[in-house]
Design an enzyme around this catalytic site. Structure first.
Site, mmCIF file in Angstrom:
data_model
loop_
_atom_site.group_PDB
_atom_site.id
_atom_site.type_symbol
_atom_site.label_atom_id
_atom_site.label_comp_id
_atom_site.label_asym_id
_atom_site.label_seq_id
_atom_site.Cartn_x
_atom_site.Cartn_y
_atom_site.Cartn_z
ATOM 1 N N ALA A 66 0.659 -1.167 0.072
ATOM 2 C CA ALA A 66 0.030 -0.039 -0.065
ATOM 3 C C ALA A 66 1.064 1.346 0.284
ATOM 4 C CB ALA A 66 -0.599 0.048 1.208
ATOM 5 N N GLY A 109 0.658 -4.795 1.142
ATOM 6 C CA GLY A 109 -0.463 -4.890 0.145
ATOM 7 C C GLY A 109 -0.183 -5.469 -1.172
ATOM 8 N N GLU A 112 -0.572 -9.155 -0.642
ATOM 9 C CA GLU A 112 -2.022 -9.456 -0.130
ATOM 10 C C GLU A 112 -3.194 -9.392 -1.317
ATOM 11 O OE1 GLU A 112 -1.676 -6.200 2.631
ATOM 12 O OE2 GLU A 112 -2.551 -7.524 4.285
ATOM 13 N N GLU A 132 4.669 -4.820 7.317
ATOM 14 C CA GLU A 132 3.859 -3.903 8.195
ATOM 15 C C GLU A 132 4.324 -3.631 9.498
ATOM 16 O OE1 GLU A 132 2.496 -6.107 6.008
ATOM 17 O OE2 GLU A 132 0.899 -5.162 4.775
HETATM 18 N N1 CAA Z 1 4.512 3.269 -0.570
HETATM 19 C C1 CAA Z 1 4.958 4.247 -1.188
HETATM 20 N N2 CAA Z 1 6.026 4.389 -1.795
HETATM 21 C C2 CAA Z 1 6.897 3.351 -2.256
HETATM 22 C C3 CAA Z 1 6.499 2.238 -1.594
HETATM 23 C C4 CAA Z 1 5.291 2.120 -0.784
HETATM 24 N N3 CAA Z 1 4.852 1.028 -0.263
HETATM 25 N N4 CAA Z 1 7.552 1.376 -1.763
HETATM 26 C C5 CAA Z 1 8.437 1.769 -2.351
HETATM 27 N N5 CAA Z 1 7.940 3.297 -2.693
HETATM 28 C C6 CAA Z 1 8.838 4.167 -3.359
HETATM 29 C C7 CAA Z 1 9.993 4.701 -2.609
HETATM 30 O O1 CAA Z 1 9.714 5.652 -1.500
HETATM 31 C C8 CAA Z 1 10.849 5.284 -3.564
HETATM 32 O O2 CAA Z 1 10.475 6.494 -4.000
HETATM 33 P P1 CAA Z 1 11.283 7.969 -4.054
HETATM 34 O O3 CAA Z 1 12.356 7.414 -5.284
HETATM 35 O O4 CAA Z 1 10.391 8.925 -4.202
HETATM 36 O O5 CAA Z 1 11.945 7.810 -2.589
HETATM 37 C C9 CAA Z 1 10.822 4.480 -4.712
HETATM 38 O O6 CAA Z 1 9.295 3.688 -4.487
HETATM 39 C C10 CAA Z 1 11.571 3.230 -5.109
HETATM 40 O O7 CAA Z 1 11.722 2.765 -3.813
HETATM 41 P P2 CAA Z 1 13.175 2.532 -2.848
HETATM 42 O O8 CAA Z 1 14.094 3.518 -3.270
HETATM 43 O O9 CAA Z 1 12.938 2.220 -1.543
HETATM 44 O O10 CAA Z 1 13.858 1.284 -3.681
HETATM 45 P P3 CAA Z 1 14.733 0.032 -3.132
HETATM 46 O O11 CAA Z 1 15.158 -0.722 -4.136
HETATM 47 O O12 CAA Z 1 15.866 0.768 -2.368
HETATM 48 O O13 CAA Z 1 13.895 -0.709 -2.029
HETATM 49 C C11 CAA Z 1 11.656 -1.902 -1.232
HETATM 50 C C12 CAA Z 1 12.611 -1.662 -2.225
HETATM 51 C C13 CAA Z 1 12.573 -2.770 -0.125
HETATM 52 C C14 CAA Z 1 10.628 -2.525 -1.591
HETATM 53 C C15 CAA Z 1 11.629 -0.659 -0.450
HETATM 54 O O14 CAA Z 1 11.018 0.131 -1.372
HETATM 55 C C16 CAA Z 1 10.494 -0.889 0.769
HETATM 56 O O15 CAA Z 1 10.808 -1.262 1.610
HETATM 57 N N6 CAA Z 1 9.256 -0.528 0.269
HETATM 58 C C17 CAA Z 1 8.393 -0.489 1.305
HETATM 59 C C18 CAA Z 1 7.659 -1.910 1.577
HETATM 60 C C19 CAA Z 1 6.471 -1.977 2.590
HETATM 61 O O16 CAA Z 1 6.927 -1.674 3.777
HETATM 62 N N7 CAA Z 1 5.504 -2.350 2.268
HETATM 63 C C20 CAA Z 1 4.234 -2.277 2.910
HETATM 64 C C21 CAA Z 1 3.403 -1.061 3.009
HETATM 65 S S1 CAA Z 1 2.268 -1.024 3.997
HETATM 66 C C22 CAA Z 1 0.916 -2.010 3.526
HETATM 67 O O17 CAA Z 1 1.108 -2.583 2.413
HETATM 68 C C23 CAA Z 1 -0.332 -2.026 4.552
HETATM 69 C C24 CAA Z 1 -1.073 -3.114 4.028
HETATM 70 O O18 CAA Z 1 -1.297 -4.279 4.593
HETATM 71 C C25 CAA Z 1 -2.173 -3.175 2.804
#
Ligand code: CAA
Length: 258
Positions: A66, A109, A112, A132
């Protein structure tokens, strides 16, 4: 059509391909993605020419979760009054089969969303996780329920409490995915699987999906009764006559979805 901001929608024969297309955010699922997918599914549900759907992302990410930036500053009331994430029920209510083709990250998400689909194919590059807990929350689009049903309590707890990722091999061993495919062949394989399904009689495909889903909602006795009743109902279709007659006559069936 061309009117989607965050997805691409293509058709090949009786298969529709939805590609998540927010590359700069690793396909993070914001409200626009949900609106686009919902509108696409409304269109595909009503299209008699469509028998199955493939849902995929990019090589790097199916979806990284998400959209954290969209949620960051929301209050409890914002989340509660909008029943945040409930809109994804549209995907669950879709009656034709959806095949998730996952390469790269399927986190939060994203994992999911893949688990809401009916067949889950993983590229050898796929990484699944529910991170999360690292954000101070828990899965909110079904992870605590669907992952637990898919892989059992021990592995679901391991993933959800530590937030670690699981690779494609571990996901297949655990029963989360049905097949692992080389990344370069992922979408082509998913399209082939979808074409195979879409060539079957659509009423039987829709009823098969409903019957398998029922297994997660009811007792064995009730589930078996449901299966038998809908099995009987397929004898009202022309395709049952065609399918069985074609077998007896040793020729391929020509289904008309009637
Ligand atoms: N939401 C918003 N933006 C996201 C995102 C997310 N879930 N995941 C990645 N992005 C964005 C980053 O912010 C970044 O944007 P900017 O260039 O503007 O900073 C861009 O995508 C590229 O990401 P990274 O620079 O972080 O890329 P990376 O290769 O270094 O890492 C990754 C990849 C490990 C997937 C890392 O992006 C990450 O940890 N993402 C978040 C994963 C996460 O926590 N997901 C759960 C979200 S909460 C949820 O989903 C609730 C639910 O149950 C429904």
């Amino acid at each position: 059509g061309p009117d989607f901001e965050t997805i691409l929608l293509e058709r090949k024969g009786r298969v529709a391909l939805i590609t998540l297309n927010r590359p700069k955010a690793l396909n993070a699922l914001n409200s626009q993605v949900l609106a686009d997918i919902s509108a696409a599914l409304d269109e595909l549900e009503n299209d008699d020419e469509v028998g199955a759907v493939v849902l995929t992302g990019s090589d790097r990410a199916f979806a990284a979760g998400a959209d954290i930036k969209e949620m960051q500053s929301k209050s409890y009331m914002d989340m509660f009054l909008t029943d945040h994430f409930s809109g994804w029920d549209r995907l669950v209510a879709f009656r034709k089969p959806i095949i998730a083709a996952v390469a790269g990250y399927a986190l939060g998400g994203g994992c999911e969303l893949a688990m809401m689909c009916d067949i889950l194919l993983a590229a050898d590059t796929a990484k699944f996780g529910q991170p999360e807990i690292k954000l101070g929350v828990i899965p909110g689009m079904g992870g605590s329920q669907r992952l637990t049903r898919a892989v059992g309590k021990a592995k679901a707890m391991d993933l959800i409490l530590t937030g670690r990722n699981m690779d494609a091999e571990e996901a297949e061993r655990a029963g989360l995915v049905s097949r692992i495919v080389p990344a370069a062949d992922l979408v082509a394989t998913a399209m082939e699987v979808a074409e195979t399904v879409a060539a079957m009689s659509l009423p039987s495909v829709m009823i098969a999906k409903e019957a398998v889903d029922r297994a997660f909602e009811t007792t064995l006795t009730e589930g078996l009764r449901f299966e038998r009743r809908v099995f009987h109902s397929l004898f009202a279709t022309e395709d049952q006559k065609e399918g069985m007659t074609a077998f007896v006559e040793k020729r391929p069936a020509n289904f008309t979805n009637k």
